[in-house]
Motif scaffolding. Structure first.
Motif, mmCIF file in Angstrom:
data_model
loop_
_atom_site.group_PDB
_atom_site.id
_atom_site.type_symbol
_atom_site.label_atom_id
_atom_site.label_comp_id
_atom_site.label_asym_id
_atom_site.label_seq_id
_atom_site.Cartn_x
_atom_site.Cartn_y
_atom_site.Cartn_z
ATOM 1 N N VAL A 20 -10.255 -12.070 5.148
ATOM 2 C CA VAL A 20 -9.423 -10.885 5.304
ATOM 3 C C VAL A 20 -10.348 -9.674 5.274
ATOM 4 C CG1 VAL A 20 -7.628 -9.451 4.263
ATOM 5 C CG2 VAL A 20 -7.365 -11.931 4.286
ATOM 6 N N HIS A 21 -10.246 -8.833 6.296
ATOM 7 C CA HIS A 21 -11.074 -7.630 6.409
ATOM 8 C C HIS A 21 -10.208 -6.406 6.171
ATOM 9 C CE1 HIS A 21 -14.365 -9.967 8.250
ATOM 10 N NE2 HIS A 21 -13.376 -10.663 8.770
ATOM 11 N N LEU A 22 -10.662 -5.528 5.304
ATOM 12 C CA LEU A 22 -9.969 -4.281 4.985
ATOM 13 C C LEU A 22 -10.772 -3.134 5.596
ATOM 14 C CD1 LEU A 22 -7.781 -2.718 3.438
ATOM 15 C CD2 LEU A 22 -9.213 -2.912 1.392
ATOM 16 N N LEU A 23 -10.144 -2.384 6.514
ATOM 17 C CA LEU A 23 -10.829 -1.322 7.246
ATOM 18 C C LEU A 23 -10.082 0.004 7.097
ATOM 19 C CD1 LEU A 23 -11.303 -3.319 10.580
ATOM 20 C CD2 LEU A 23 -12.992 -3.043 8.774
ATOM 21 N N LEU A 39 0.861 -1.171 0.000
ATOM 22 C CA LEU A 39 0.000 0.000 0.000
ATOM 23 C C LEU A 39 0.901 1.226 0.000
ATOM 24 C CD1 LEU A 39 -2.988 0.999 0.471
ATOM 25 C CD2 LEU A 39 -2.488 0.879 2.900
ATOM 26 N N PRO A 40 0.643 2.194 -0.877
ATOM 27 C CA PRO A 40 1.521 3.368 -0.907
ATOM 28 C C PRO A 40 1.428 4.170 0.395
ATOM 29 C CG PRO A 40 -0.370 3.698 -2.341
ATOM 30 C CD PRO A 40 -0.443 2.278 -1.852
ATOM 31 N N THR A 98 -5.697 -8.304 -4.740
ATOM 32 C CA THR A 98 -5.285 -6.990 -5.225
ATOM 33 C C THR A 98 -6.556 -6.234 -5.584
ATOM 34 O OG1 THR A 98 -5.015 -7.792 -7.487
ATOM 35 C CG2 THR A 98 -3.051 -7.761 -6.119
ATOM 36 N N SER A 99 -6.591 -4.975 -5.197
ATOM 37 C CA SER A 99 -7.777 -4.177 -5.428
ATOM 38 C C SER A 99 -7.400 -2.708 -5.376
ATOM 39 C CB SER A 99 -8.832 -4.508 -4.357
ATOM 40 O OG SER A 99 -10.057 -3.879 -4.651
ATOM 41 N N ARG A 100 -8.419 -1.872 -5.293
ATOM 42 C CA ARG A 100 -8.212 -0.446 -5.062
ATOM 43 C C ARG A 100 -9.293 0.014 -4.112
ATOM 44 N NH1 ARG A 100 -11.667 2.592 -8.562
ATOM 45 N NH2 ARG A 100 -12.653 1.230 -10.056
ATOM 46 N N MET A 101 -9.016 1.115 -3.438
ATOM 47 C CA MET A 101 -9.966 1.621 -2.454
ATOM 48 C C MET A 101 -9.958 3.137 -2.491
ATOM 49 S SD MET A 101 -7.668 0.830 0.961
ATOM 50 C CE MET A 101 -8.837 1.412 2.127
ATOM 51 N N ASN A 106 -4.308 11.519 -4.779
ATOM 52 C CA ASN A 106 -5.757 11.535 -4.859
ATOM 53 C C ASN A 106 -6.315 10.284 -4.187
ATOM 54 O OD1 ASN A 106 -8.455 11.524 -5.628
ATOM 55 N ND2 ASN A 106 -8.034 12.280 -7.675
ATOM 56 N N GLY A 107 -7.216 10.456 -3.219
ATOM 57 C CA GLY A 107 -7.798 9.332 -2.502
ATOM 58 C C GLY A 107 -8.852 8.568 -3.278
ATOM 59 N N GLU A 108 -9.187 9.010 -4.494
ATOM 60 C CA GLU A 108 -10.178 8.305 -5.321
ATOM 61 C C GLU A 108 -9.697 6.914 -5.739
ATOM 62 O OE1 GLU A 108 -13.281 8.905 -6.677
ATOM 63 O OE2 GLU A 108 -13.494 10.721 -5.504
ATOM 64 N N TYR A 109 -8.395 6.766 -5.893
ATOM 65 C CA TYR A 109 -7.860 5.515 -6.428
ATOM 66 C C TYR A 109 -6.584 5.162 -5.661
ATOM 67 C CZ TYR A 109 -6.004 2.128 -9.746
ATOM 68 O OH TYR A 109 -5.517 0.984 -10.320
ATOM 69 N N VAL A 110 -6.705 4.278 -4.683
ATOM 70 C CA VAL A 110 -5.558 3.862 -3.884
ATOM 71 C C VAL A 110 -5.363 2.363 -4.100
ATOM 72 C CG1 VAL A 110 -4.558 3.761 -1.574
ATOM 73 C CG2 VAL A 110 -6.096 5.647 -2.188
ATOM 74 N N PRO A 111 -4.312 1.973 -4.802
ATOM 75 C CA PRO A 111 -4.087 0.545 -5.050
ATOM 76 C C PRO A 111 -3.628 -0.168 -3.774
ATOM 77 C CG PRO A 111 -2.256 1.825 -5.898
ATOM 78 C CD PRO A 111 -3.280 2.809 -5.401
ATOM 79 N N ILE A 112 -4.074 -1.406 -3.612
ATOM 80 C CA ILE A 112 -3.690 -2.188 -2.443
ATOM 81 C C ILE A 112 -3.545 -3.649 -2.837
ATOM 82 C CG2 ILE A 112 -6.105 -2.453 -1.717
ATOM 83 C CD1 ILE A 112 -5.025 -2.444 1.212
ATOM 84 N N ALA A 113 -2.564 -4.315 -2.259
ATOM 85 C CA ALA A 113 -2.386 -5.757 -2.420
ATOM 86 C C ALA A 113 -2.161 -6.334 -1.023
ATOM 87 C CB ALA A 113 -1.209 -6.072 -3.324
ATOM 88 N N ILE A 114 -2.891 -7.387 -0.723
ATOM 89 C CA ILE A 114 -2.811 -8.048 0.581
ATOM 90 C C ILE A 114 -2.441 -9.501 0.336
ATOM 91 C CG2 ILE A 114 -4.062 -8.686 2.678
ATOM 92 C CD1 ILE A 114 -6.093 -6.414 1.857
#
Length: 156
Positions: free
Chosen positions: A91-94, A62-63, A118-121, A68-76
């Protein structure tokens, strides 16, 4: 024309100003991390169900900073043999400061093979992102990362 003394005094004042701004920014970031929303606290309590999580075992990509908070890439990634006796169940993402604390929940079985997502939030502001992994045998893992958000992405 600028003489040497004026130049040195100006440079010293500029350096002191930069140091003060950096110090204030660091203190604000630490205080933001300590101020979690009631929504987050409630959601985390629901997820943990009195369990004491270990802060080890989750690989979080996670960066640290986004413009911009509209598109934050994440990999868990939760390393696990994914056998019937030893696997990741969910897995819970909070998020600690979004209007809704629960961003996503991902469910796994031993047939999943890997517990990787892998997703974005979206993030409304600078805040901690918390990941909780529920494992077989009632084990719980937790990881968190502070993400500095330039422009919020949740309409706040």
């Amino acid at each position: 024309m600028l003489d040497r003394r004026t130049f040195l005094l100006s440079a010293g004042a500029a350096a002191a100003t930069v140091a003060l701004v950096e110090s204030a920014t660091a203190q604000n970031t630490q205080s933001l991390a300590a101020e979690y929303s009631a929504e987050f606290k409630s959601e985390l309590a629901k997820v943990l169900q009195q369990a004491t999580p270990l802060e080890d075992g989750i690989v979080l990509d996670l960066p640290e900073s986004v413009d911009n908070g509209e598109y934050v890439p994440i990999a868990i990634d939760v390393p696990s043999p994914m056998t019937p006796d030893d696997h990741v169940k969910s897995v819970h993402l909070l998020s600690t400061a979004n209007p809704r604390a629960q961003v996503a929940t991902f469910h796994f079985t031993p047939l999943s093979g890997k517990a990787r997502v892998t997703s974005r939030m979206r993030l409304a502001q600078t805040q901690d992102v918390v990941v909780v992994a529920m494992l077989s045998g009632d084990r719980v893992l937790l990881s968190q990362r502070l993400v500095d958000v330039g422009v919020g992405g949740c309409g706040i």
